[in-house]
Design an enzyme around this catalytic site. Structure first.
Site, PDB file in Angstrom:
ATOM      1  N   ASP A 313      92.738  87.625  40.617  1.00 50.96           N
ATOM      2  CA  ASP A 313      92.511  87.204  41.997  1.00 50.96           C
ATOM      3  C   ASP A 313      91.048  87.385  42.393  1.00 50.96           C
ATOM      4  O   ASP A 313      90.378  88.334  41.966  1.00 50.96           O
ATOM      5  CB  ASP A 313      93.410  88.037  42.917  1.00 50.96           C
ATOM      6  CG  ASP A 313      93.293  87.649  44.370  1.00 50.96           C
ATOM      7  OD1 ASP A 313      93.634  86.502  44.699  1.00 50.96           O
ATOM      8  OD2 ASP A 313      92.841  88.488  45.177  1.00 50.96           O
ATOM      9  N   GLU A 366      91.012  82.922  39.210  1.00 50.45           N
ATOM     10  CA  GLU A 366      91.005  82.212  40.488  1.00 50.45           C
ATOM     11  C   GLU A 366      89.536  82.214  40.944  1.00 50.45           C
ATOM     12  O   GLU A 366      89.078  83.151  41.587  1.00 50.45           O
ATOM     13  CB  GLU A 366      91.885  82.899  41.527  1.00 50.45           C
ATOM     14  CG  GLU A 366      91.999  82.088  42.811  1.00 50.45           C
ATOM     15  CD  GLU A 366      91.975  82.919  44.083  1.00 50.45           C
ATOM     16  OE1 GLU A 366      92.228  82.346  45.150  1.00 50.45           O
ATOM     17  OE2 GLU A 366      91.672  84.115  44.016  1.00 50.45           O
TER      18      GLU A 366
END
Length: 651
Positions: A313, A366
């Site tokens: 993330d 990401e």
């Protein structure tokens, strides 16, 4: 009574070097027997503490009855406590140099108390018997295999309030191992991506503000029950990806923030150590022990819990020192620019050791910027990720599909631009949870027009997505047309499947997923532009896109064609160019109820720059996927075959 020490000088040295990749076997709480006495061994890193002790149910939470000792001036404190068994809750009591007393959960704890409690719990994760041997014996190169990912938040996938005292209605890991696994397999997804597995205190963070990096959340059960869930996915032939958050952590008093009274896990300078937008702390990647904590954690989930990949993330927030900051709020690196050199080295270290120890595992970034070589090898100046989320494609795609059909012809390039860089990285095309929250609308309600048009538009959008190069990811609910935006607090609206249009969309996505797995041309990525060819990318007046997916073989062997009509206008005279003669077969259409076999005979004559064409009348918003003719046997091979038959007959 004195017990032998478990932490060795070698442990301290490797941890200090940032290379103790199984440090979780030493730090944390471990059930063991020492000198014939059963109990639990505790170890924690708190180098700036004046004193550390263990409190828990076993001593009625009274501090300083069980003081720990520091080993070799390493900052690691340890203590064996007889009689402490599995399931008992505990915390560390840390006395700081400022005279404060802190009660902290175990950074390396394998199990946590269910929120709102925040104590750690002693767990045994060594005795689970895995049943996924066949899964791990596979030697496929995952770059050559299909990857269609179902992103799921387990707490809101489905709820069941069977207990009137249960305000959450969570399915536990055991029930998910039956129902979620069955659903993902039936739909045809190849992988599942699980949000919010690592322990976190606040439901509304969706699991992206982690406190217990080594503990699967207690919301849904015990650690070994999560192992069972992973096991069942593998036995069903489905890969498991976990969301992983090495970018930041919350300021909760029981967590990592100011762990020993000093900024231990985070950068000391708040211009580097805090996210102004998120209110979270940032890991200090310059400290070898912090890097060791994170890299060992990534390996832990792959090696101990058998997960197949980690989706990392907020990578951009780690790479850029000025991410989310104004001038004067950040500190340049030694070269005077905005790159976080320590985070870059962290990623290179992580990807290199993961590839060395677990070559079949993958790490997914990401990453939302144009940072170069995210998926290139560190030896070639890359970060070493296996895949990168294609956020640019996602933005352009959604901007296009939500337009009124009249305006699509003026924005045609939004759908074609992605092909100019489609093979510059190993991309995953994502329609994630982030796109269906915060007033962005559900996927279905992004679509323009009347309700019936919305369903047709969405089916054609998904068809384009599955034809476009890149792995695929859909968030839960998108495959049946969830109407409401997603919320972690409620279940998906499964009752919608009783409505014909939602059921039809669901069945179409299922067919699309199974088709994707069946035909290698739809998932061939390693051939680059040999795996993709436009038929017509300039038909903006009609807002139709046509293209070919290929396996890179000669004569379009095993190729698949796509035609997608993004307007509510029927094109009864539509013709699509094709490169070869023969009979083409329709594999799938977005038109509801169209199940009969349809074949198209190629006609000689230029169309779309191709030497042949197919008559393919299109309904409003219709998409068609068609199969190319099988390659005919050559005369030479046919002669050999005939000669063989004659020989057999003569004999």
């Amino acid at each position: 009574m004195e017990y032998k020490k478990i932490i060795t000088k070698d442990d301290c040295y490797m941890f200090g070097q940032g290379t103790h990749y199984e440090i979780y076997n030493k730090l944390g709480a471990h059930l063991m027997e020492i000198d014939g006495v059963k109990g639990t061994y505790f170890a924690v890193w708190a180098p700036n503490a004046v004193n550390v002790s263990v409190v828990g149910e076993f001593n009625n939470w009274i501090g300083f009855d069980h003081n720990m000792e520091m080993e070799n001036d390493s900052g690691i404190w340890e203590l064996f406590i007889p009689g402490v068994g599995e399931g008992e809750m505990y915390k560390y009591v840390i006395s700081t140099k400022n005279g404060d007393t802190l009660y902290k959960s175990d950074p390396y704890g394998f199990w946590s108390e269910k929120r709102p409690g925040n104590a750690s719990k002693v767990a045994n994760i060594e005795d689970y018997t895995w049943k996924d041997k066949k899964w791990h014996e596979k030697k496929e190169n995952h770059y050559e295999e299909p990857m269609s990912i179902y992103e799921v938040h387990m707490g809101s996938w489905k709820k069941d309030f069977v207990d009137e005292n249960d305000e959450d209605g969570f399915y536990d890991y055991k029930r998910l191992a039956k129902e979620l696994v069955a659903y993902v397999k039936d739909m045809g997804y190849t992988h599942v991506e699980l949000m919010g597995v690592l322990e976190h205190p606040f439901d509304g963070s969706w699991g992206y503000q982690v406190v217990g990096y080594y503990a699967p959340t207690a919301r849904y059960g015990k650690p070994v029950e999560f192992m069972h869930l992973v096991d069942e996915f593998h036995r069903a032939g489905i890969g498991v990806i976990l969301d992983w958050v090495p970018a930041h952590f919350p300021k909760d008093a029981h967590g990592l923030a100011m762990f020993d009274g000093t900024p231990l896990y985070e950068y000391a300078d708040t211009r580097k150590g805090e996210h102004p937008d998120w209110g979270t702390k940032i890991f200090d990647y310059s400290k070898t022990e912090v890097v060791n904590f994170l890299i060992a954690n990534a390996l832990f989930w792959v090696e101990k819990y058998h997960v197949d990949g980690l989706r990392v993330d907020a990578v951009a927030s780690m790479l850029y020192l000025d991410y989310g900051r104004q001038d004067g709020q950040w500190v340049p690196n030694k070269y005077g620019d905005n790159k976080n050199l320590e985070a870059i080295e962290f990623f290179k270290h992580l990807s290199s050791i993961m590839k060395q120890r677990n070559p079949q595992a993958y790490i997914i970034a990401e990453e939302s910027t144009a940072w170069p070589k995210v998926t290139a090898d560190p030896k070639d100046g890359g970060l070493g990720f296996s895949y990168k989320w294609n956020m640019g494609w996602m933005h352009d795609f959604l901007e296009y599909v939500k337009l009124d059909p009249y305006f699509k012809k003026f924005n045609h390039n939004k759908m074609t631009f992605g092909l100019t860089y489609a093979f510059s990285e190993n991309f995953i095309l994502v329609l994630s949870h982030d796109e269906v929250v915060h007033l962005k609308c559900s996927m279905l309600n992004k679509m323009p027009g009347y309700p019936a048009d919305k369903f047709k538009n969405l089916k054609t959008a998904y068809t384009f997505m599955f034809g476009h190069p890149g792995r695929k990811l859909l968030f839960m609910g998108q495959d049946f047309g969830q109407l409401q935006e997603w919320s972690e607090a409620r279940s998906l609206d499964w009752y919608l499947l009783e409505e014909p249009e939602h059921k039809d969309l669901h069945e179409y996505v299922k067919k699309l997923l199974h088709l994707y797995k069946k035909y290698p041309a739809m998932y061939t990525e390693t051939k680059g532009y040999d795996a993709f060819e436009w038929i017509n990318c300039n038909d903006n007046d009609r807002s139709i896109f046509s293209f070919i997916r290929k396996t890179g073989e000669e004569n379009y062997k095993n190729a698949i064609g796509f035609v997608t009509n993004f307007t509510p206008i029927a094109r009864e005279d539509y013709r699509v160019g094709v490169p070869k003669a023969g009979t083409y077969k329709r594999l799938l259409t977005t038109e509801s109820g169209e199940t009969k076999e349809v074949k198209y005979k190629a006609k000689k004559g230029e169309c779309d720059g191709m030497p042949y064409s197919l008559d393919m009348p299109l309904h409003p918003f219709e998409s068609v996927i068609f199969e190319f003719p099988k390659v005919a046997a050559t005369r030479k091979s046919h002669a050999k075959s005939t000669k063989g038959k004659k020989a057999v007959n003569k004999k």
